[in-house]
Design a protein around this motif. Structure first.
Motif, mmCIF file in Angstrom:
data_model
loop_
_atom_site.group_PDB
_atom_site.id
_atom_site.type_symbol
_atom_site.label_atom_id
_atom_site.label_comp_id
_atom_site.label_asym_id
_atom_site.label_seq_id
_atom_site.Cartn_x
_atom_site.Cartn_y
_atom_site.Cartn_z
ATOM 1 N N CYS A 125 25.154 108.909 44.895
ATOM 2 C CA CYS A 125 25.309 107.977 46.005
ATOM 3 C C CYS A 125 26.662 107.271 45.904
ATOM 4 O O CYS A 125 27.077 106.849 44.837
ATOM 5 C CB CYS A 125 24.177 106.953 46.004
ATOM 6 S SG CYS A 125 24.247 105.906 47.471
ATOM 7 N N CYS A 151 24.044 100.438 46.072
ATOM 8 C CA CYS A 151 22.776 101.183 46.091
ATOM 9 C C CYS A 151 21.969 100.878 44.830
ATOM 10 O O CYS A 151 22.532 100.749 43.741
ATOM 11 C CB CYS A 151 23.065 102.677 46.176
ATOM 12 S SG CYS A 151 21.583 103.686 46.199
ATOM 13 N N SER A 184 20.230 102.727 43.146
ATOM 14 C CA SER A 184 20.341 103.807 42.152
ATOM 15 C C SER A 184 21.517 103.580 41.198
ATOM 16 O O SER A 184 21.603 104.192 40.142
ATOM 17 C CB SER A 184 20.492 105.158 42.852
ATOM 18 O OG SER A 184 21.759 105.252 43.481
ATOM 19 N N CYS A 230 21.276 109.256 51.446
ATOM 20 C CA CYS A 230 20.617 108.779 50.225
ATOM 21 C C CYS A 230 19.224 108.256 50.581
ATOM 22 O O CYS A 230 19.067 107.507 51.540
ATOM 23 C CB CYS A 230 21.453 107.669 49.578
ATOM 24 S SG CYS A 230 20.632 106.794 48.242
ATOM 25 N N TYR A 273 17.498 106.115 49.100
ATOM 26 C CA TYR A 273 17.309 104.698 48.792
ATOM 27 C C TYR A 273 18.026 103.764 49.751
ATOM 28 O O TYR A 273 17.526 102.721 50.123
ATOM 29 C CB TYR A 273 17.778 104.400 47.360
ATOM 30 C CG TYR A 273 16.874 104.993 46.330
ATOM 31 C CD1 TYR A 273 15.637 104.405 46.059
ATOM 32 C CD2 TYR A 273 17.233 106.141 45.648
ATOM 33 C CE1 TYR A 273 14.785 104.952 45.131
ATOM 34 C CE2 TYR A 273 16.385 106.703 44.707
ATOM 35 C CZ TYR A 273 15.167 106.109 44.456
ATOM 36 O OH TYR A 273 14.325 106.651 43.543
ATOM 37 N N CYS A 274 19.262 104.118 50.114
ATOM 38 C CA CYS A 274 20.047 103.143 50.880
ATOM 39 C C CYS A 274 20.574 103.703 52.193
ATOM 40 O O CYS A 274 21.261 103.004 52.931
ATOM 41 C CB CYS A 274 21.209 102.631 50.036
ATOM 42 S SG CYS A 274 22.499 103.858 49.810
HETATM 43 ZN ZN LIG Z 1 22.168 105.121 47.822
#
Ligand SMILES: [Zn+2]
Length: 140
Positions: free
Chosen positions: A102, A107, A109, A131, A133-134
């Protein structure tokens, strides 16, 4: 043309766009491989003009996700007893795990150990991945 002894058992990665062979070589970590590996560059090709080619002698597990990501047009041939027994056509993977990083510095991560990050394909033309997550976009 350079004569490279015929592969008895292994993997031939064919139709690599010229000059991308080395990148694939690195992505597959073939520099760390104990097997016989041949990288041929600028091989004359009727279809492509020039192409790169990689031969690996062994039955290694080639990570097709990585290959599809770098160059979805390559062909993977599985060879046994000097004969091609399987031809694999690649495509851009819909989801990749643990290959991309990422690019968003905020983020989660980047700050917590979340393990392999999943990326979902959002733009085939530009090979853009999102990504999980974000939502930041990234490409290889
Ligand atoms: Zn991310």
């Amino acid at each position: 043309m350079i004569n490279v002894s015929k592969l008895k058992k292994g993997v031939v990665i064919d139709h690599i766009e010229a000059n991308k062979g080395y990148k694939i070589f690195n992505q597959l970590k073939l520099d760390q491989s104990e097997d016989v590996v041949v990288l041929m560059r600028n091989v004359p090709s009727q279809k492509m003009g020039k192409k790169d080619l990689i031969k690996i002698e062994n039955d290694i597990n080639v990570d097709l996700t990585v290959l599809g990501l770098i160059d979805p047009n390559v062909t993977v041939n599985i060879v046994e007893n000097g004969e091609r027994i399987k031809k694999i056509k690649l495509s851009l993977p819909e989801k990749v795990m643990g290959i991309l990083d990422c690019k968003n510095p905020r983020c989660i991560s980047k700050h917590e150990n979340v393990g392999d990050i999943g990326f979902i394909l959002v733009d085939k033309e530009k090979k853009l991945y999102r990504c999980e997550y974000c939502d930041a976009r990234t490409s290889l």
